[in-house]
Design a protein around this motif. Structure first.
Motif: not given
Length: 423
Positions: A373-382
Motif C-alpha cells: 500500500l504505497s500512497c502519496s505523502e500529501t494525499i494518502g489513502c483513507k
C-alpha cells in the motif's frame, strides 16, 4: 300469456347456454388470430451477410458486403433486427466503423462464423491504427454467438508501428480489436476474441452494459493486450468469463462508475486494475465491485494505480472473494505509478483514494511482499479495510506487507498490515 313468457324464458336460457358453450371456442380463435397478428407485427427481421455478397473464404475482403448488410439493418422499419454471420465461414474484414443511430429499437448481431483481421499492416494505410472494428452510437445492441473475432495481433506485437520508417507516435500503437463507443444497453455474450494487436475490448461513454460468458485469449508475452478496458462508462457488469492476455484482464479508467466484475478467471496477464488514473488530468472512478474472481499466474493480482501529479479521486472500491494462484504481486495500491521508470514525475499531487476494501482474498504469491500500500505523502489513502486476507508464499517462505501513508484498519489478516489499525 304465461305460455309465451315461458317460451321466451326457455329461448333465453337456451341462447345463454349456447353462448357459454361456444364463447370459449370463439375466444380461443380470437386469441390465436391476435397472436398471429402480433407475431407478424413484432417478428424479428433477419439479414444474412451472405445475401449481400459476403464470401467468407478468409481471403476476400468482405467489408463492403458487411457495410451493405449493416445499412439494411440500420434502416430497417422492423423494431427488432438480426444480422447473421453464418457458421463454417471466415470473413475477412478490413478496419471499419459500424455506426448508428439506427431505426430498429433492438439490433442483434449473431456471430456464428469467424471474423478475421487483415494479415498485413498495409490494410491500415491512410486509416487510424487505433482500432480494427468500432461500433458507435448504437443503442440496444446485442453481439452474441459462438464465433470468433481474430485480431491477428502477432503482426504488431514485435513492432507496433505501421511501418519501420514512421516517426509518428500515433502510428506506433496497434489497433484495439473491438471498440464500443456511446452504445447504451449493450450486451456481449458467448463470443471469443483472440490475438488482438492491443486491447481486445474497449468500452467508452457507454451506459447499461453487460458482458458475459466470453473468452479473451492472447499470449502472456503479447504487449498491451488488455482484455477489457472501461472508460467514461456507467452501470457496467462483466461476469462469468475467461480472460488470458499480456496485460490487465480488466482495467477501469477515469469517468467510470457502478462497475461490477464477478466470476472472472484471469491469467496470464496483469490482474484486475483500477487505473491507471491521473496521467491526463482530473479523473474519477467510484462504486466498483470486484467479486468471486480467480487470478492465476499474473504479474499483479488486484490493484489501484495512479500517476504522481494527477487530480481527482477513486472511492468506494471493493475487492472481495478473490482466489490467488502463484501471483507475483497480489495486492497493490500504487500512487507512484510509472511503468517505464524513466523520467517519472516527482510531484506531491495525487488522485485521492478512499473507502477501499480488500476482503476475503486468499491464495499464494511468487513474491515475499504480498501486500503493498504505497500512497502519496500529501494525499494518502483513507479508510482502507483489509479483512480476512490470507496470502502465503508458493515455496513456504515468510511473507510481509509494506505500507506508505495508508490509513485504515485490518482484521484477521496474514501477514499483518502493521501501518493500519489492528483489530
Amino acid at each position: 300469456m304465461h305460455k309465451i313468457y315461458t317460451s321466451y324464458y326457455a329461448w333465453f336460457n337456451c341462447t345463454i347456454g349456447i353462448m357459454m358453450i361456444t364463447l370459449p371456442v370463439y375466444f380461443c380463435i380470437f386469441l390465436v388470430l391476435l397472436c398471429m397478428v402480433s407475431s407478424v407485427w413484432g417478428a424479428d427481421k433477419t439479414f444474412n451477410v451472405i445475401n449481400f455478397g459476403a464470401v467468407g473464404d478468409g481471403k476476400t475482403d468482405d467489408l463492403p458486403a458487411f457495410l451493405k448488410a449493416w445499412e439494411a439493418v440500420c434502416q430497417s422499419e422492423s423494431s427488432r433486427v438480426i444480422l447473421v454471420i453464418p457458421k463454417r465461414k471466415k470473413f475477412l474484414l478490413t478496419p471499419s466503423s459500424i455506426d448508428g443511430p439506427c431505426k430498429p429499437s433492438r439490433i442483434h448481431i449473431q456471430v456464428s462464423g469467424n471474423i478475421i483481421a487483415p494479415n498485413t499492416k498495409s490494410a491500415w494505410d491512410g486509416r487510424a491504427t487505433n482500432a480494427w472494428l468500432t461500433f458507435s452510437n448504437i443503442d440496444h445492441l446485442t453481439v452474441n454467438g459462438h464465433g470468433v473475432f481474430d485480431g491477428r495481433g502477432h503482426l504488431w506485437w514485435s513492432n507496433p508501428c505501421l511501418n519501420d520508417n514512421t516517426s509518428q507516435e500515433t502510428q506506433c500503437k496497434g489497433p484495439t480489436a473491438l471498440i464500443f463507443r456511446r452504445c447504451d444497453q449493450l450486451r456481449v455474450r458467448g463470443v471469443t476474441i483472440i490475438r488482438s494487436a492491443r486491447s481486445h475490448i474497449i468500452l467508452t461513454a457507454c451506459n447499461e452494459v453487460s458482458i458475459a460468458k466470453i473468452r479473451i485469449m492472447s499470449p502472456g508475452d503479447s504487449p498491451n493486450t488488455d482484455g477489457i478496458d472501461v472508460s467514461a462508462s456507467t452501470n457496467v457488469r462483466i461476469h462469468n468469463s475467461l480472460i488470458a492476455t499480456g496485460d490487465d484482464c480488466v482495467a477501469i479508467g477515469g469517468g467510470s462508475s457502478k462497475v461490477n466484475i464477478s466470476g472472472i478467471t484471469c491469467g496470464p496477464g496483469h490482474g484486475i486494475s483500477i487505473g491507471s488514473l491521473g496521467e491526463g488530468g482530473f479523473e474519477v472512478v467510484e462504486d466498483v465491485n470486484v467479486r468471486n474472481c480467480t487470478i492465476k499466474g499474473t504479474l499483479t493480482g488486484v490493484r489501484i494505480k495512479t500517476w504522481q501529479g494527477g487530480e481527482g479521486y477513486a472511492r468506494r472500491i471493493a475487492f472481495e472473494g478473490i482466489k490467488l494462484d502463484a501471483v507475483n504481486n497480489p495486492l497493490i495500491i500504487d500512487q507512484f505509478y510509472c511503468p517505464s521508470r524513466v523520467n517519472c514525475k516527482n510531484d506531491t499531487a495525487a488522485v485521492a483514494l478512499s473507502d477501499i476494501t480488500f476482503r476475503g482474498i486468499v491464495g499464494t504469491s511468487l513474491m515475499d511482499e504480498v501486500i503493498n500500500l504505497s500512497c502519496s505523502e500529501t494525499i494518502g489513502c483513507k479508510n482502507i479495510l483489509v479483512d480476512r486476507v490470507y496470502i502465503s508464499s508458493v515455496d513456504g517462505k515468510p511473507v510481509h506487507a509494506k505500507c506508505i501513508n495508508a490509513h485504515g484498519r485490518y482484521t484477521h489478516t496474514s501477514p499483518a498490515v502493521k501501518c493500519l489499525q489492528p483489530p
